[in-house]
Scaffold this motif. Sequence first.
Motif, PDB file in Angstrom:
ATOM      1  N   TYR A 149       0.833  -1.204   0.000  1.00  0.00           N
ATOM      2  CA  TYR A 149       0.000   0.000   0.000  1.00  0.00           C
ATOM      3  C   TYR A 149       0.864   1.249   0.000  1.00  0.00           C
ATOM      4  O   TYR A 149       1.998   1.245   0.479  1.00  0.00           O
ATOM      5  CB  TYR A 149      -0.910   0.016   1.237  1.00  0.00           C
ATOM      6  CG  TYR A 149      -1.946  -1.083   1.214  1.00  0.00           C
ATOM      7  CD1 TYR A 149      -3.106  -0.942   0.466  1.00  0.00           C
ATOM      8  CD2 TYR A 149      -1.749  -2.261   1.919  1.00  0.00           C
ATOM      9  CE1 TYR A 149      -4.052  -1.945   0.430  1.00  0.00           C
ATOM     10  CE2 TYR A 149      -2.689  -3.270   1.898  1.00  0.00           C
ATOM     11  CZ  TYR A 149      -3.844  -3.108   1.144  1.00  0.00           C
ATOM     12  OH  TYR A 149      -4.770  -4.107   1.093  1.00  0.00           O
ATOM     13  N   TYR A 154      -3.508   2.498   5.210  1.00  0.00           N
ATOM     14  CA  TYR A 154      -4.187   1.512   4.367  1.00  0.00           C
ATOM     15  C   TYR A 154      -3.757   0.100   4.759  1.00  0.00           C
ATOM     16  O   TYR A 154      -4.577  -0.823   4.845  1.00  0.00           O
ATOM     17  CB  TYR A 154      -3.867   1.740   2.894  1.00  0.00           C
ATOM     18  CG  TYR A 154      -4.448   3.008   2.309  1.00  0.00           C
ATOM     19  CD1 TYR A 154      -5.775   3.363   2.550  1.00  0.00           C
ATOM     20  CD2 TYR A 154      -3.678   3.839   1.506  1.00  0.00           C
ATOM     21  CE1 TYR A 154      -6.312   4.528   2.002  1.00  0.00           C
ATOM     22  CE2 TYR A 154      -4.195   5.000   0.964  1.00  0.00           C
ATOM     23  CZ  TYR A 154      -5.514   5.344   1.213  1.00  0.00           C
ATOM     24  OH  TYR A 154      -6.043   6.484   0.676  1.00  0.00           O
ATOM     25  N   THR A 157      -5.325  -0.909   8.058  1.00  0.00           N
ATOM     26  CA  THR A 157      -6.750  -1.216   7.870  1.00  0.00           C
ATOM     27  C   THR A 157      -6.923  -2.606   7.275  1.00  0.00           C
ATOM     28  O   THR A 157      -7.783  -3.391   7.703  1.00  0.00           O
ATOM     29  CB  THR A 157      -7.407  -0.179   6.952  1.00  0.00           C
ATOM     30  OG1 THR A 157      -7.287   1.120   7.553  1.00  0.00           O
ATOM     31  CG2 THR A 157      -8.877  -0.502   6.734  1.00  0.00           C
ATOM     32  N   PHE A 158      -6.092  -2.934   6.282  1.00  0.00           N
ATOM     33  CA  PHE A 158      -6.160  -4.240   5.627  1.00  0.00           C
ATOM     34  C   PHE A 158      -5.852  -5.353   6.631  1.00  0.00           C
ATOM     35  O   PHE A 158      -6.553  -6.367   6.702  1.00  0.00           O
ATOM     36  CB  PHE A 158      -5.168  -4.284   4.474  1.00  0.00           C
ATOM     37  CG  PHE A 158      -5.100  -5.610   3.772  1.00  0.00           C
ATOM     38  CD1 PHE A 158      -6.090  -5.985   2.874  1.00  0.00           C
ATOM     39  CD2 PHE A 158      -4.053  -6.489   4.007  1.00  0.00           C
ATOM     40  CE1 PHE A 158      -6.039  -7.210   2.213  1.00  0.00           C
ATOM     41  CE2 PHE A 158      -3.986  -7.713   3.357  1.00  0.00           C
ATOM     42  CZ  PHE A 158      -4.982  -8.073   2.467  1.00  0.00           C
ATOM     43  N   ILE A 175     -10.351  -2.559   0.387  1.00  0.00           N
ATOM     44  CA  ILE A 175      -9.357  -1.506   0.226  1.00  0.00           C
ATOM     45  C   ILE A 175      -9.340  -0.967  -1.213  1.00  0.00           C
ATOM     46  O   ILE A 175      -9.006   0.191  -1.455  1.00  0.00           O
ATOM     47  CB  ILE A 175      -7.955  -2.031   0.615  1.00  0.00           C
ATOM     48  CG1 ILE A 175      -7.965  -2.519   2.061  1.00  0.00           C
ATOM     49  CG2 ILE A 175      -6.897  -0.949   0.440  1.00  0.00           C
ATOM     50  CD1 ILE A 175      -8.269  -1.437   3.072  1.00  0.00           C
TER      51      ILE A 175
END
Length: 282
Positions: A149, A154, A157-158, A175
């Motif tokens: 990312y 990001y 979050t993933f 995403i």
Amino acid sequence: MKHNTFAYYLFFLFCSLLSFLIGCSTNESPKEYIAKVGDEVLTKRDIPTLIDTNINSRNVQLQAYINSWIDDMMLYQEAKKNGFDKAEDIEQRIDDVRKKLSVQKLIDENVYLTDDTVISEHQLQTYFEEHPNEFIANDVELLMSSVTYSQRNYANTFRALLLRGASWKQAIEQIKKNPDAIVRLSEKIFLTKQSLSSPELWNVASSMNVNDISFPVRTSEGYTIFVVHDIERKGEKQHFLFARDEVRERIFIQKRNTRYTTFLKDLREKYVPEIHLEDSIH
């Protein structure tokens, strides 16, 4: 496979032997030509189509080709003055190469078929099971998926989505809603220390257990999260997924070798070759 490699060698050898005789062996010079040495001329149609079509790259390659052609023509004209173009051994070499290229074309068009590459999963699995001790890991091998990312948030979050039970595919789709988030995505690929470009990723991945989810690892491209699906240690028997490509290659070669052997057997019955070795010895 060795037949194809041999064919390429013969092709370039044949071209080098005949480069003095093709495309530009005429006593009349075309009105438009790119280069000229004595009576020999190089025209646009003589330029190989394999030269890169990229304009900048093409210009460099074209100039190199022209310079090489000029060198060849100067050497050829000097060779002609000395009568080497009529030498018996040169004619014999050209004839030998012509025969070998003809044989290779026969094999390519009548023996090696395009369906050789069509190998079912059942065939792959069966071959692997019949040769269990022949597939050994030469190094540590990882089966892993990774996603890089552009920003750490990001990646975090993933990872959080995966830890909450989302599948890899579900987390990726979530995403992907932000088109600028993902820099690189690789799913279930086989990697070794040599094939993995980032030492940082290898150091982390090789120390993980199967199905562990990594923390975001900073690389030159961004922040990478990965999952190791399987690990093979050096000297261990490989699982099918790790050996799959080699199994396919073996079956491919085996099919071609079998067809080649059968073809030769049929030719022996057709031509009935004779050998008089004892007569030649005495």
